[in-house]
Design a protein around this motif. Structure first.
Motif, PDB file in Angstrom:
ATOM      1  N   LEU B 177       0.976  -6.451   6.078  1.00  0.00           N
ATOM      2  CA  LEU B 177      -0.299  -6.774   5.429  1.00  0.00           C
ATOM      3  C   LEU B 177      -0.292  -6.316   3.977  1.00  0.00           C
ATOM      4  N   GLY B 178      -1.316  -6.726   3.236  1.00  0.00           N
ATOM      5  CA  GLY B 178      -1.513  -6.197   1.896  1.00  0.00           C
ATOM      6  C   GLY B 178      -1.705  -4.693   1.959  1.00  0.00           C
ATOM      7  N   HIS B 179      -1.428  -4.025   0.824  1.00  0.00           N
ATOM      8  CA  HIS B 179      -1.467  -2.568   0.819  1.00  0.00           C
ATOM      9  C   HIS B 179      -1.921  -2.069  -0.550  1.00  0.00           C
ATOM     10  N   LEU B 209      -9.348  -8.487   1.308  1.00  0.00           N
ATOM     11  CA  LEU B 209      -9.606  -7.107   1.735  1.00  0.00           C
ATOM     12  C   LEU B 209     -10.225  -7.085   3.133  1.00  0.00           C
ATOM     13  N   PHE B 210     -10.421  -8.256   3.720  1.00  0.00           N
ATOM     14  CA  PHE B 210     -10.901  -8.321   5.104  1.00  0.00           C
ATOM     15  C   PHE B 210      -9.810  -8.971   5.953  1.00  0.00           C
ATOM     16  N   ALA B 211      -9.901  -8.761   7.266  1.00  0.00           N
ATOM     17  CA  ALA B 211      -8.869  -9.273   8.164  1.00  0.00           C
ATOM     18  C   ALA B 211      -9.109 -10.753   8.432  1.00  0.00           C
ATOM     19  N   MET B 212      -8.623 -11.600   7.524  1.00  0.00           N
ATOM     20  CA  MET B 212      -8.855 -13.037   7.701  1.00  0.00           C
ATOM     21  C   MET B 212      -7.931 -13.614   8.766  1.00  0.00           C
ATOM     22  N   ASP B 222      -5.058  -0.886   4.309  1.00  0.00           N
ATOM     23  CA  ASP B 222      -5.873   0.275   3.977  1.00  0.00           C
ATOM     24  C   ASP B 222      -7.135  -0.083   3.175  1.00  0.00           C
ATOM     25  N   ALA B 223      -7.589  -1.323   3.311  1.00  0.00           N
ATOM     26  CA  ALA B 223      -8.784  -1.760   2.567  1.00  0.00           C
ATOM     27  C   ALA B 223     -10.024  -0.973   2.979  1.00  0.00           C
ATOM     28  N   GLN B 225     -10.539   2.035   3.384  1.00  0.00           N
ATOM     29  CA  GLN B 225     -10.760   3.247   2.587  1.00  0.00           C
ATOM     30  C   GLN B 225     -11.477   2.930   1.277  1.00  0.00           C
ATOM     31  N   VAL B 226     -11.147   1.793   0.682  1.00  0.00           N
ATOM     32  CA  VAL B 226     -11.848   1.388  -0.549  1.00  0.00           C
ATOM     33  C   VAL B 226     -13.268   0.920  -0.220  1.00  0.00           C
ATOM     34  N   LEU B 227     -13.401   0.158   0.843  1.00  0.00           N
ATOM     35  CA  LEU B 227     -14.734  -0.346   1.203  1.00  0.00           C
ATOM     36  C   LEU B 227     -15.673   0.807   1.563  1.00  0.00           C
ATOM     37  N   ASN B 228     -15.126   1.862   2.148  1.00  0.00           N
ATOM     38  CA  ASN B 228     -15.943   3.049   2.441  1.00  0.00           C
ATOM     39  C   ASN B 228     -16.481   3.677   1.164  1.00  0.00           C
TER      40      ASN B 228
END
Lengths: 98, 311
Positions: B177-179, B209-212, B222-223, B225-228
Motif C-alpha cells: 500500500l501507499g506509505h 488516504l482511504f482504503a479504496m 499509515d494514513a 495516523q495523519v487522519l487522527n
C-alpha cells in the motif's frame, strides 16, 4: 506490514531460477535456489514493472518494459522479499539456501 | 457516512458508480449526503463566481511517456487539459497535479511535463509525486524537477485564502500500500499544531488516504495516523489521484475525492484481474478523462468540487 509477511502467492517454494512477470504478478511468488544461482525475471506485461527489494536489499532492477529481462546472482543465503515499485501490491520472495 | 466502501457497496453507491462511469460529475456534500450532477464543459459553475473565493484546479495522472493502446496521445490529452484550465472564466489561485506526472520517471519525461505545466495560467502550480515518478530512484529526479520549497522527501504545506493545504508523499518506501512514514507524520503533527479547529484543511496525496481497494494497493497503510491528527478540524478534504476514476467517500469529518486522469482509465475495483490500462471503444476516451475545479467560499463548511470531462 513487515517484510517478513508471507508473499502474495504463499504456499510451497518452487525450485526454479526463472520468474515470470505477468498479469501484474510474479510467478512463482516464492522460489527457492542455492547460493550462487542466477535468477531471471522477464516482463511479459504491456505495463512496465520492477524487481526491487522490500526495504534494504540487493534487488534493484531498472524499469523493465515489455520483454525486458533482469538477472541477479544471489551470493548469500537468506530470504529476499521484493516487489514492483510501480505496482507495490506485486510482492514475492526468493529463498536462497546454502 | 461509511456506506461507500467499494468492497461492500450499497445499492445506491453501485448506481452512482454506474452513473459515474464515462461521465464527469460534480459532487456536493450536504449534511453528509453526496449529490452528483453530470457536468460538461461550459455548464453552470458550482465553483463560486467570486474573485475573493478560493478557486483551484486539480489535474492528475498525466503519465507523460505512456505509449500503450489505452491512449496513444497522452501528451495531446494533457495539452487539452491545460488548454481547458487556461480557458476557464477565472484564473485559478493554483493548479495542483496529484502525481504520476510521468510514466517512467525519465529525465526527458520530467523535462517535458515541467515545460507543459509552465504553460498553465494560474497563481501557482503545485505537484505531489506518484509511484510512476519514483520508479527507480526513490523520487530523486522528481525532487530535482519539482521539489523546490518542499521538505523531507518532498512534502510541504501552504495557505491560500484561509484554507490550509498539506501535500503529502505516499509513493516511497512502499509495501503493498501507499506509505507516509514517521518523519512525514511528525511533519503533519507540527504543521497543524497551531491551527484553529475551524480552519478548513485540504490534503493532497497521490495514492488514496482511504482504503479504496487494498488488493490493488489503493490505500495507505499509515494514513490513519495523519487522519487522527486532523480529527479536531471541522472540515477536512482529501484529494487524490492514482485510481484514474472518480470516487468519493465521507468518514466523520473527512471527505475523500479520487480524481480521474488525463491519460487513460483503469478498471473499477475488482472488475478486472489487475489494474491495467483500459482501452475504451473508439471515441469514448475523452469522456473518461477530465479536470477538477474546486471552490471554497469563506464561511461555508465544505468545498465545492466539480469534475469536468476533457473538452
Amino acid at each position: 506490514m513487515g517484510s517478513s509477511s508471507a508473499p502474495a502467492g504463499g504456499g510451497v517454494a518452487v525450485s526454479t531460477n526463472v520468474v515470470a512477470v505477468k498479469d501484474f504478478a510474479f510467478a512463482p511468488a516464492l522460489v527457492s535456489v542455492k547460493v550462487g544461482t542466477t535468477v531471471t525475471w522477464t516482463n511479459s506485461d504491456t505495463e512496465p514493472h520492477t524487481v526491487t527489494s522490500s526495504g534494504a536489499g540487493p534487488l534493484k532492477s531498472p524499469t523493465m518494459n515489455t520483454g525486458d529481462t533482469f538477472r541477479y546472482t544471489f551470493t548469500t543465503a537468506g530470504r529476499f522479499d521484493y516487489l514492483c515499485t510501480i505496482h507495490p501490491f506485486m510482492t514475492a520472495t526468493v529463498e536462497v539456501t546454502p | 457516512m461509511s456506506d461507500d466502501d467499494p468492497q461492500g457497496m450499497s445499492r445506491r453507491q453501485l448506481l452512482r458508480h454506474t452513473a459515474w462511469f464515462g461521465s464527469a460529475v460534480v459532487l456536493t456534500v450536504a449534511g453528509g449526503e453526496v449529490i452528483s450532477h453530470i457536468h460538461t464543459p461550459g455548464a453552470a459553475a458550482a465553483v463560486p463566481d467570486d474573485p475573493n473565493a478560493l478557486r483551484f484546479v486539480q489535474v492528475s495522472d498525466s503519465h507523460i511517456g505512456f505509449t500503450g493502446a489505452a491512449n496513444t496521445a497522452v501528451t495531446e490529452s494533457f495539452t487539452h487539459a491545460i488548454n481547458q484550465i487556461n480557458g476557464l472564466p477565472y484564473r485559478p489561485d493554483f493548479v495542483m497535479h496529484t502525481g504520476d506526472l510521468t510514466h517512467l520517471s525519465t529525465a526527458g519525461q520530467f523535462d517535458q511535463v515541467k515545460q507543459m505545466l509552465g504553460t498553465v495560467r494560474a497563481g501557482e502550480t503545485f505537484t505531489v509525486p506518484g509511484e510512476h515518478d519514483s520508479v527507480d530512484d526513490g523520487g530523486k529526479k522528481y525532487r530535482q524537477a519539482f521539489g523546490a520549497g518542499s521538505v523531507g522527501d518532498g512534502w510541504y504545506s501552504f495557505d491560500v485564502k484561509g484554507v490550509h493545504f498539506i501535500s503529502l508523499v505516499n509513493t516511497l518506501n512502499l509495501e503493498k500500500l501507499g506509505h507516509l512514514g514517521n518523519d512525514q507524520i511528525e511533519f503533519v503533527r507540527k504543521d497543524v499544531a497551531g491551527l484553529s479547529a475551524d480552519t478548513p484543511v485540504v490534503v493532497f496525496s497521490h495514492i488514496p488516504l482511504f482504503a479504496m481497494y487494498p488488493q490493488w494497493g489503493w490505500g495507505t497503510d499509515d494514513a490513519a495516523q495523519v487522519l487522527n491528527l486532523l480529527k479536531r478540524f471541522a472540515s477536512v478534504t482529501c484529494l487524490n489521484g492514482h485510481v484514474h476514476q472518480l470516487f468519493t467517500k465521507t468518514e466523520g469529518n473527512v471527505t475523500f475525492y479520487s480524481a480521474t486522469t488525463t491519460a487513460y482509465p483503469l478498471p473499477k475495483p475488482g472488475t478486472a484481474k489487475a489494474p491495467a490500462p483500459v482501452t475504451l471503444p473508439a471515441g469514448q476516451l475523452a469522456d473518461a478523462l477530465g479536470i477538477r475545479e474546486v471552490g471554497y467560499q469563506q464561511g461555508s463548511h465544505n468545498l465545492a468540487v466539480k469534475d469536468v470531462k476533457l473538452a
